[in-house]
Design a protein around this motif. Structure first.
Motif, short mmCIF file in Angstrom:
data_model
loop_
_atom_site.label_atom_id
_atom_site.label_comp_id
_atom_site.label_asym_id
_atom_site.label_seq_id
_atom_site.Cartn_x
_atom_site.Cartn_y
_atom_site.Cartn_z
N ILE A 167 43.88 31.73 31.39
CA ILE A 167 44.49 32.22 32.40
C ILE A 167 43.67 33.73 32.57
O ILE A 167 43.32 33.97 33.71
CB ILE A 167 46.02 32.33 32.28
N ASN A 168 43.52 34.49 31.71
CA ASN A 168 42.63 35.76 31.88
C ASN A 168 41.55 35.70 32.27
O ASN A 168 40.80 36.41 32.72
CB ASN A 168 42.82 36.32 30.56
N CYS A 169 40.78 34.30 31.94
CA CYS A 169 39.52 34.14 32.57
C CYS A 169 39.55 34.29 34.13
O CYS A 169 38.48 34.57 34.59
CB CYS A 169 39.00 32.75 32.30
N GLY A 170 40.40 33.94 34.74
CA GLY A 170 40.64 34.11 36.10
C GLY A 170 40.46 35.49 36.79
O GLY A 170 40.16 35.74 37.95
N GLN A 171 40.71 36.19 35.69
CA GLN A 171 40.33 37.88 36.27
C GLN A 171 39.11 37.92 36.54
O GLN A 171 38.67 39.15 37.56
CB GLN A 171 40.60 38.83 35.09
#
Length: 399
Positions: free
Chosen positions: A67-71
């Motif tokens: 999910i943090n990759c979406g940052q």
């Protein structure tokens, strides 16, 4: 005392479901007891057994990392607005932004058949345990990953041949679940990912349990073996699937943001008038729903707080409730924080009534009247699914 209250709470949830049932005399009590036992087994495995806790922890860390990759994408598009330190909190960017990325990722996994494969084999196991048909079992399991109007797409060609009882399973599992796309938003509000994953794992059995109590299967079920799930939909290729997923995620962000603007504004208007009497809507909610906090075995000081959370979740939506919980979660003990979070999981709120009916009716217009007739009790069923999960986990955490 907490153990007694939690056990009483489970009995109250099942009792309320019994009172709301359309066909009480045909409730299969052996199946009900079996489902409750299975819920306890799942909770023990995920909360107490070391290997289960390790799996939850690893999956939680993995989901959070993905999910943090979406940052990366959010930072590219929104720039400095992502940095809350310099701009202040911007809810639609920092909390809801990742929904776009995760929705695209889920759409990709959906298209290449990964989700369909997982749903099929877990669904077959759930069906054998609960004695349910493949279609309803698959949808109940799919709601661990997809939204309330997304999971029925997997079996859309079979919906017209489903009985009312099977349709209710689809509705209750949708109301009592969360889509993976939205977990990042809840996590951004301060809700631990492992709490959300535990709640998701309890959805399939809990949803079938509640739905089959509300409307036992008495109609002749059409024999459908080896259900073929629709993975590709109208997508021409992988890129098309990703683009459609991102577009759907953007629509979700706009829809959630618009709902929050409208509903929170209306609540403010109500509070303005209630202010003349020296009360607020949150206070009214806290007293109406406080009995559930009491039955969860919460400390006296936390009972009204949980009542307020549950009221906001049902009347407004779970984002408002999770935001309030996330703000104080660090001040609560682990058991209280976990069961409060699990009790708030799911899409069961008033605004979901129209979403479910219109979203699923698009797939099968012939069932629109059935959906409209079942949807309100399905929403209450979704509330019961989350409360039941919270009480089961509450008991497990006492040992």
């Amino acid at each position: 005392m907490k153990l007694v209250l939690n056990l009483l709470g489970i009995a109250v949830i099942l009792g309320l479901t019994f009172l709301l049932s359309w066909n009480r005399k045909n409730i299969r009590w052996k199946a009900v007891i079996r489902a409750v036992v299975i819920q306890f087994v799942i909770a023990v495995l995920l909360v107490k057994v070391p290997i289960g806790r390790s799996i939850v922890s690893v999956v939680s860390d993995g989901v959070t990392a993905i999910i943090n990759c979406g940052q990366e994408g959010i930072a590219f598009v929104f720039g400095v607005l992502v940095d809350g330190a310099s701009t202040g909190s911007i809810f639609i960017v920092q909390t809801l932004g990742n929904i776009i990325f995760v929705s695209a990722l889920v759409s990709l996994l959906y298209y290449i058949g990964v989700l369909g494969f997982v749903v099929k084999w877990i669904g077959k196991g759930v069906g054998k345990l609960m004695g349910t048909t493949e279609v309803e079992s698959f949808v109940a399991v799919a709601n661990m990953f997809l939204g309330q109007t997304d999971s029925p797409i997997l079996v859309s060609k079979y919906i017209k041949s489903l009985t009312d009882s099977e349709i209710l399973v689809i509705l209750v599992s949708g109301m009592g679940s969360m889509s993976v796309s939205i977990l990042g938003g809840y996590h951004a509000l301060g809700i631990p990912m492992d709490y959300l994953l535990i709640a998701s794992a309890l959805v399939p059995i809990g949803s079938i349990l509640i739905a089959k109590m509300l409307l036992p299967q008495t109609e002749q079920v059409q024999s459908i073996t080896d259900v073929k799930m629709d993975n590709k939909g109208n997508n021409a290729n992988v890129i098309d699937a990703i683009a459609e997923g991102a577009g759907t995620g953007m629509q979700m962000v706009i829809s959630i943001g618009a709902s929050l603007v409208g509903i929170i504004g209306i609540v403010a208007v109500v509070n303005m008038f209630l202010g003349f009497a020296g009360i607020r809507l949150e206070q009214i909610f806290s007293y109406i729903f406080a009995p559930f906090g009491f039955l969860m075995g919460l400390d006296t000081k936390d009972i009204l707080m949980e009542g307020s959370f549950l009221g906001n979740k049902l009347i407004v939506n779970e984002f408002v409730a999770f935001q309030d919980l996330g703000a104080i979660l660090s001040t609560l003990d682990t058991r209280t924080g976990m069961i409060c979070a699990i009790s708030l999981c799911g899409f069961a709120n008033l605004s979901s009534l129209g979403i479910c009916v219109s979203g699923i009716a698009v797939l099968c217009p012939e069932k629109k009247s059935t959906l409209s007739r079942l949807v309100f009790k399905a929403m209450l069923g979704g509330v019961f699914v989350s409360l039941l999960s919270a009480m089961v986990v509450g008991i497990i955490t006492l040992f």
